[in-house]
Scaffold this motif. Sequence first.
Motif, PDB file in Angstrom:
ATOM      1  N   MET A   1       0.850  -1.177   0.000  1.00  0.00           N
ATOM      2  CA  MET A   1       0.000   0.000   0.000  1.00  0.00           C
ATOM      3  C   MET A   1       0.896   1.242   0.000  1.00  0.00           C
ATOM      4  N   ALA A   2       0.578   2.187  -0.835  1.00  0.00           N
ATOM      5  CA  ALA A   2       1.359   3.417  -0.937  1.00  0.00           C
ATOM      6  C   ALA A   2       0.744   4.504  -0.058  1.00  0.00           C
ATOM      7  N   TYR A   3       1.555   5.490   0.295  1.00  0.00           N
ATOM      8  CA  TYR A   3       1.077   6.625   1.085  1.00  0.00           C
ATOM      9  C   TYR A   3      -0.020   7.355   0.321  1.00  0.00           C
ATOM     10  N   ASP A   4      -1.120   7.646   1.005  1.00  0.00           N
ATOM     11  CA  ASP A   4      -2.263   8.328   0.398  1.00  0.00           C
ATOM     12  C   ASP A   4      -2.181   9.824   0.695  1.00  0.00           C
ATOM     13  N   ASN A   5      -1.855  10.627  -0.293  1.00  0.00           N
ATOM     14  CA  ASN A   5      -1.732  12.077  -0.110  1.00  0.00           C
ATOM     15  C   ASN A   5      -3.064  12.760   0.206  1.00  0.00           C
TER      16      ASN A   5
ATOM     17  N   PRO B   1       3.943  13.490  12.293  1.00  0.00           N
ATOM     18  CA  PRO B   1       5.107  14.046  11.597  1.00  0.00           C
ATOM     19  C   PRO B   1       4.650  14.812  10.369  1.00  0.00           C
ATOM     20  N   LYS B   2       5.429  15.773   9.950  1.00  0.00           N
ATOM     21  CA  LYS B   2       5.123  16.517   8.725  1.00  0.00           C
ATOM     22  C   LYS B   2       5.660  15.800   7.487  1.00  0.00           C
ATOM     23  N   SER B   3       6.421  14.774   7.690  1.00  0.00           N
ATOM     24  CA  SER B   3       6.994  13.997   6.602  1.00  0.00           C
ATOM     25  C   SER B   3       6.030  12.878   6.201  1.00  0.00           C
ATOM     26  N   ALA B   4       5.800  12.730   4.923  1.00  0.00           N
ATOM     27  CA  ALA B   4       4.901  11.683   4.432  1.00  0.00           C
ATOM     28  C   ALA B   4       5.540  10.317   4.601  1.00  0.00           C
ATOM     29  N   ALA B   5       4.837   9.451   5.315  1.00  0.00           N
ATOM     30  CA  ALA B   5       5.286   8.078   5.490  1.00  0.00           C
ATOM     31  C   ALA B   5       4.076   7.216   5.797  1.00  0.00           C
ATOM     32  N   GLU B   6       4.038   6.045   5.227  1.00  0.00           N
ATOM     33  CA  GLU B   6       2.910   5.149   5.430  1.00  0.00           C
ATOM     34  C   GLU B   6       2.916   4.555   6.835  1.00  0.00           C
ATOM     35  N   ASN B   7       4.119   4.329   7.388  1.00  0.00           N
ATOM     36  CA  ASN B   7       4.205   3.741   8.718  1.00  0.00           C
ATOM     37  C   ASN B   7       5.522   4.114   9.380  1.00  0.00           C
ATOM     38  N   ILE B   8       5.707   3.674  10.589  1.00  0.00           N
ATOM     39  CA  ILE B   8       6.880   4.036  11.396  1.00  0.00           C
ATOM     40  C   ILE B   8       8.193   3.551  10.769  1.00  0.00           C
TER      41      ILE B   8
END
Length: 88
Positions: A1-5, A46-53
Amino acid sequence: MAYDNDNIFAKILRGEAPAFKVYEDDFSLAFMDVMPQVPGHTLVIPKSAAENIHEIDPDVLGHTIRTTQIVSDAVKQAFDAPGIMIAQ
């Protein structure tokens, strides 16, 4: 699954969705939950886009954890809470 903007947190960060901000720095944002489980329920993201830790830059994660400490100390004091629960 990709990060959902278009997730709600991304929208809050872009100012496209409302949020009652309680703390912000270059790396993270803390705001009140719209459906709080308890008084003072605050979210820190976080302000950084990431799907998970596992995908977040460790430096950004470190700053986000520091924000969590700052905000949880303030919530504990403001609400005279006997303890704090932190979840990821």
